[in-house]
Scaffold this motif. Structure first.
Motif, PDB file in Angstrom:
ATOM      1  N   ILE A 270       0.871  -1.069  -0.098  1.00  0.00           N
ATOM      2  CA  ILE A 270       0.087  -0.014   0.003  1.00  0.00           C
ATOM      3  C   ILE A 270       0.863   1.342   0.033  1.00  0.00           C
ATOM      4  O   ILE A 270       0.678   2.293  -0.809  1.00  0.00           O
ATOM      5  N   GLU A 271       1.891   1.180   0.766  1.00  0.00           N
ATOM      6  CA  GLU A 271       2.711   2.326   0.796  1.00  0.00           C
ATOM      7  C   GLU A 271       3.517   2.765  -0.544  1.00  0.00           C
ATOM      8  O   GLU A 271       3.745   3.879  -0.890  1.00  0.00           O
ATOM      9  N   ASN A 272       3.860   1.538  -1.303  1.00  0.00           N
ATOM     10  CA  ASN A 272       4.725   1.767  -2.530  1.00  0.00           C
ATOM     11  C   ASN A 272       3.512   2.342  -3.601  1.00  0.00           C
ATOM     12  O   ASN A 272       3.862   2.947  -4.357  1.00  0.00           O
ATOM     13  N   SER A 273       2.335   2.026  -3.372  1.00  0.00           N
ATOM     14  CA  SER A 273       1.227   2.493  -4.419  1.00  0.00           C
ATOM     15  C   SER A 273       1.052   3.949  -4.229  1.00  0.00           C
ATOM     16  O   SER A 273       0.691   4.681  -5.049  1.00  0.00           O
ATOM     17  N   LEU A 274       1.582   4.568  -3.011  1.00  0.00           N
ATOM     18  CA  LEU A 274       0.980   5.979  -2.631  1.00  0.00           C
ATOM     19  C   LEU A 274       2.185   6.904  -3.082  1.00  0.00           C
ATOM     20  O   LEU A 274       1.961   8.031  -3.442  1.00  0.00           O
ATOM     21  N   LYS A 275       3.340   6.335  -3.732  1.00  0.00           N
ATOM     22  CA  LYS A 275       4.521   6.967  -4.118  1.00  0.00           C
ATOM     23  C   LYS A 275       4.077   7.716  -5.485  1.00  0.00           C
ATOM     24  O   LYS A 275       3.690   7.012  -6.193  1.00  0.00           O
ATOM     25  N   THR A 276       4.598   8.843  -5.961  1.00  0.00           N
ATOM     26  CA  THR A 276       4.520   9.474  -7.086  1.00  0.00           C
ATOM     27  C   THR A 276       5.645   9.033  -7.864  1.00  0.00           C
ATOM     28  O   THR A 276       6.829   9.435  -7.569  1.00  0.00           O
ATOM     29  N   LEU A 277       5.514   8.443  -9.215  1.00  0.00           N
ATOM     30  CA  LEU A 277       6.686   8.177 -10.170  1.00  0.00           C
ATOM     31  C   LEU A 277       7.109   9.103 -10.799  1.00  0.00           C
ATOM     32  O   LEU A 277       8.248   9.472 -10.958  1.00  0.00           O
ATOM     33  N   PHE A 278       6.216  10.129 -11.314  1.00  0.00           N
ATOM     34  CA  PHE A 278       6.557  11.013 -12.245  1.00  0.00           C
ATOM     35  C   PHE A 278       6.297  12.455 -11.887  1.00  0.00           C
ATOM     36  O   PHE A 278       5.371  12.516 -11.159  1.00  0.00           O
ATOM     37  N   PRO A 279       7.176  13.392 -12.505  1.00  0.00           N
ATOM     38  CA  PRO A 279       6.869  14.908 -12.110  1.00  0.00           C
ATOM     39  C   PRO A 279       5.674  15.170 -12.620  1.00  0.00           C
ATOM     40  O   PRO A 279       5.088  14.648 -13.520  1.00  0.00           O
ATOM     41  N   ASP A 280       5.069  16.499 -11.706  1.00  0.00           N
ATOM     42  CA  ASP A 280       3.723  16.978 -12.271  1.00  0.00           C
ATOM     43  C   ASP A 280       3.682  17.368 -13.873  1.00  0.00           C
ATOM     44  O   ASP A 280       2.802  17.482 -14.527  1.00  0.00           O
ATOM     45  N   HIS A 281       5.028  17.969 -14.283  1.00  0.00           N
ATOM     46  CA  HIS A 281       4.922  18.480 -15.509  1.00  0.00           C
ATOM     47  C   HIS A 281       5.033  17.474 -17.057  1.00  0.00           C
ATOM     48  O   HIS A 281       5.064  17.609 -17.914  1.00  0.00           O
ATOM     49  N   MET A 282       5.325  16.064 -16.314  1.00  0.00           N
ATOM     50  CA  MET A 282       5.397  15.062 -17.418  1.00  0.00           C
ATOM     51  C   MET A 282       4.150  14.313 -17.705  1.00  0.00           C
ATOM     52  O   MET A 282       3.691  13.698 -16.678  1.00  0.00           O
ATOM     53  N   PHE A 283       3.855  14.181 -19.097  1.00  0.00           N
ATOM     54  CA  PHE A 283       2.763  13.328 -19.439  1.00  0.00           C
ATOM     55  C   PHE A 283       3.489  11.816 -19.875  1.00  0.00           C
ATOM     56  O   PHE A 283       4.301  11.912 -20.393  1.00  0.00           O
ATOM     57  N   THR A 284       2.542  11.031 -19.225  1.00  0.00           N
ATOM     58  CA  THR A 284       3.113   9.552 -19.463  1.00  0.00           C
ATOM     59  C   THR A 284       2.011   8.638 -19.938  1.00  0.00           C
ATOM     60  O   THR A 284       0.978   8.929 -19.512  1.00  0.00           O
ATOM     61  N   LYS A 336      16.461  11.634 -16.538  1.00  0.00           N
ATOM     62  CA  LYS A 336      17.242  11.873 -17.979  1.00  0.00           C
ATOM     63  C   LYS A 336      16.661  13.230 -18.728  1.00  0.00           C
ATOM     64  O   LYS A 336      17.093  13.963 -19.640  1.00  0.00           O
ATOM     65  N   LEU A 337      15.136  13.457 -18.387  1.00  0.00           N
ATOM     66  CA  LEU A 337      14.435  14.727 -18.987  1.00  0.00           C
ATOM     67  C   LEU A 337      14.314  15.708 -18.036  1.00  0.00           C
ATOM     68  O   LEU A 337      13.180  16.401 -18.227  1.00  0.00           O
ATOM     69  N   ARG A 338      15.370  15.950 -17.063  1.00  0.00           N
ATOM     70  CA  ARG A 338      14.699  16.720 -16.035  1.00  0.00           C
ATOM     71  C   ARG A 338      14.994  18.377 -16.339  1.00  0.00           C
ATOM     72  O   ARG A 338      14.449  19.238 -15.794  1.00  0.00           O
ATOM     73  N   LYS A 339      15.695  18.645 -17.411  1.00  0.00           N
ATOM     74  CA  LYS A 339      15.635  20.011 -17.821  1.00  0.00           C
ATOM     75  C   LYS A 339      14.592  20.609 -18.641  1.00  0.00           C
ATOM     76  O   LYS A 339      14.484  21.822 -18.557  1.00  0.00           O
ATOM     77  N   TYR A 340      13.709  19.805 -18.831  1.00  0.00           N
ATOM     78  CA  TYR A 340      12.579  20.324 -19.579  1.00  0.00           C
ATOM     79  C   TYR A 340      11.219  20.510 -18.677  1.00  0.00           C
ATOM     80  O   TYR A 340      10.738  19.510 -17.916  1.00  0.00           O
ATOM     81  N   LYS A 341      10.367  21.569 -18.889  1.00  0.00           N
ATOM     82  CA  LYS A 341       9.079  21.928 -18.248  1.00  0.00           C
ATOM     83  C   LYS A 341       8.036  21.069 -18.559  1.00  0.00           C
ATOM     84  O   LYS A 341       7.125  20.832 -17.779  1.00  0.00           O
ATOM     85  N   SER A 342       8.130  20.878 -19.986  1.00  0.00           N
ATOM     86  CA  SER A 342       6.941  20.030 -20.452  1.00  0.00           C
ATOM     87  C   SER A 342       7.282  18.529 -21.255  1.00  0.00           C
ATOM     88  O   SER A 342       8.110  19.007 -22.216  1.00  0.00           O
ATOM     89  N   CYS A 343       7.259  17.511 -20.918  1.00  0.00           N
ATOM     90  CA  CYS A 343       7.680  16.228 -21.371  1.00  0.00           C
ATOM     91  C   CYS A 343       6.790  15.327 -21.629  1.00  0.00           C
ATOM     92  O   CYS A 343       5.606  15.266 -20.952  1.00  0.00           O
ATOM     93  N   PHE A 344       6.838  14.260 -22.788  1.00  0.00           N
ATOM     94  CA  PHE A 344       5.925  13.383 -23.004  1.00  0.00           C
ATOM     95  C   PHE A 344       6.674  12.007 -22.897  1.00  0.00           C
ATOM     96  O   PHE A 344       7.625  11.720 -23.886  1.00  0.00           O
TER      97      PHE A 344
END
Length: 523
Positions: A270-284, A336-344
């Motif tokens: 359950i605790e692992n399911s609560l963690k956020t994998l991706f930044p808010d500015h990244m579409f996945t 690896k895409l940390r420099k960009y504000k909007s990524c896909f």
């Protein structure tokens, strides 16, 4: 060899016949998004097939009105179901019946009502087994697979409800069978489909732990749910917001999903399911598009293949530990895409194999694309795509600088700076007109080395070379774009010596030549 081939064909035919039987039992007429997979370990071979059962209308009348929510309706009579299910009325039309959760192997259909944006979702189940051979090994695997599937879909349901979503589209399964362990991974794109009911609240119950500890976990679940609803722009009118209701199991309609925590392993899941994998500015997404975006972002033409490899020792490994390791490597992929504000980050795939009895190798591959947000003024213009490509052609210096910056940030990640031939996981490029199609290209490559100091760098360099070979193939045919670019298979094999290793790689795509609308010629 002829007898083995005939036996294999009979097994596949039997499997396909079983799929057709399930399809007819559900009252459907076709299976789409169908795929077959085989997993081989020593003399054991596990065959599996998966697809989405649907009702097709081969000859729709011109005056017939198509309801966009109809693909979400249950295709059979619910009263005839042998299972105890509680259908819900469709939130759009009110006449059809819909399930709580919908899983499909296909991407979301056009015009399907979606609330908010979609995101990538992934779960896994891991079990150890005795080292056996022959029929004993096959019997052991056959007994464990149903429990693995149950655990897999249970985790998928929990993660969906924590995200505030109710469907997974483009779902893919990856089964890996070793001599001492079995791993099952499911991944797809989570989305909130408006015809389906809102995700039921997730409640935890533990008879052994203290009430304060359970309350803290419940508060963390509610906080993660609220954050996800806001992050993915889910409408509050459809979602269930606010404090979770008190648990009352005496009612007949049990909309509340109760999770029993019997040991620390369940709490870790359950605790692992609560963690956020991706930044808010990244579409996945697990496919080439994100449900719910609807043109809010425009990707650059060039796509860059990103890879992340992890090697895990299986002795003492649990599902919760594996979940934590995969989450960490997914975050390294995003880094690896940390420099960009909007990524896909699209076409996220998992390739798993066990080269040794006590070792597990997981390759995570994805397509990273820089995306530009579309302003409301530009979105109001009818020819948004043409304007964007005219902007690209008139600002070649800025684009060249952006590509060089991307290449420097993706150093060692598999990206290529040569953009003469574009590699894209999508089936089209916005604003591009296809003039010639040169057919499907598929390349199988094998690389062996006796001096592998760093397996990760060795693999990434090999993928870069494979992309260069694919670009050369496309250019030799006269093309400049490779659509539907895929890494179909990547297998790492350790040699008998310490620094020896082999890599088997399979990549494919559709070669074509395109030109861009209203783009001035170079002359």
């Amino acid at each position: 060899m002829s007898e083995e081939s005939d036996t294999r064909d009979k097994l596949w035919l039997e499997l396909r016949k079983e799929v057709r039987t399930h399809m007819k039992t559900l009252g459907c007429t076709a299976v789409i998004g169908y795929s077959e997979q085989s997993t081989i370990c020593d003399k054991l071979c596990v065959l599996s097939a998966i697809g989405t059962a649907v009702i097709l209308n081969p000859s729709p009348s011109s005056g017939e009105d198509f309801n966009p929510c109809k693909p979400c309706h249950i295709p059979y009579n619910v009263q005839s179901s042998p299972f105890n299910i509680t259908p819900h009325s469709c939130s759009i039309c009110g006449s059809g019946k819909v399930p709580d959760i919908l899983l499909t192997t296909i991407d979301i259909l056009p015009d399907t009502p979606v609330n908010g944006n979609g995101c990538f979702i992934q779960v896994q189940a891991f079990r150890t087994k005795k080292k056996q051979t022959g029929e004993n090994s096959a019997r052991d695997i056959g007994q464990q697979l149903p429990f693995l599937e149950y655990e897999l879909h249970q985790q998928l349901s929990h993660k969906l409800r924590i995200k505030g979503m109710n469907a997974v589209v483009g779902i893919r399964y990856e089964l890996c069978v070793g001599e001492t362990a079995v791993l099952y991974i499911a991944s797809g794109t989570a989305v909130y489909l408006s015809p389906l009911p809102p995700a039921s609240p997730l409640r935890v119950r533990c008879d052994t732990a203290e009430s304060t500890q359970v309350d803290k976990l419940q508060e963390a679940i509610q906080a993660a749910y609220e954050k996800n609803v806001t992050c993915y722009n889910i409408s509050r009118s459809d979602s269930i917001s606010g404090p979770a209701p008190d648990l009352n199991l005496s009612i007949t309609n049990k909309d509340v999903i109760v999770v029993d925590i019997e040991d620390p392993k369940d709490e870790k899941k359950i605790e692992n399911s609560l963690k956020t994998l991706f930044p808010d500015h990244m579409f996945t997404s697990s496919s080439s598009s994100v449900p719910g975006i609807n043109g809010d972002v425009i990707p650059f033409e060039s796509a860059h293949v990103l890879t992340q490899i992890c090697r895990i020792d299986t002795p003492g490994l649990e599902t919760a530990d594996l979940d934590r390791i995969i989450n960490k490597n997914m975050q390294l992929l995003c880094f690896k895409l940390r420099k960009y504000k909007s990524c896909f980050l699209s076409n996220i795939r998992f390739n798993v194999h066990m080269p040794d009895d006590d070792e597990l190798v997981i390759l995570i591959s994805a397509i990273g694309t820089i995306s530009l947000p579309v302003s409301p003024a530009i979105r109001a213009v009818e020819s948004t795509k043409r304007r964007f490509h005219r902007f690209l052609s008139s600002a070649s210096n800025e684009i060249r600088f952006c590509e060089e910056e991307l290449s420097s940030s993706l150093e060692g990640s598999g990206a290529l700076t040569n953009s003469a031939v574009q590699l894209t996981p999508a089936d089209h490029i916005p604003g591009a007109v296809v003039h010639h199609c040169y057919g499907h290209l598929s390349v199988f490559l094998i690389r062996e080395s006796a001096d592998v100091r760093d397996l990760s760098s060795f693999t990434k360099n090999f993928i870069m070379e494979a992309q260069a070979i694919m670009r050369a193939h496309v250019a030799s045919l006269g093309g400049n774009v490779l659509f539907e670019f895929r890494i179909n298979e990547l297998v790492l094999i350790d040699g008998p010596q310490k620094l020896q290793a082999q890599i088997l790689l399979s990549i494919s795509g559709d070669a074509a030549h395109v030109s861009y609308e209203n783009r001035p010629s170079s002359g």
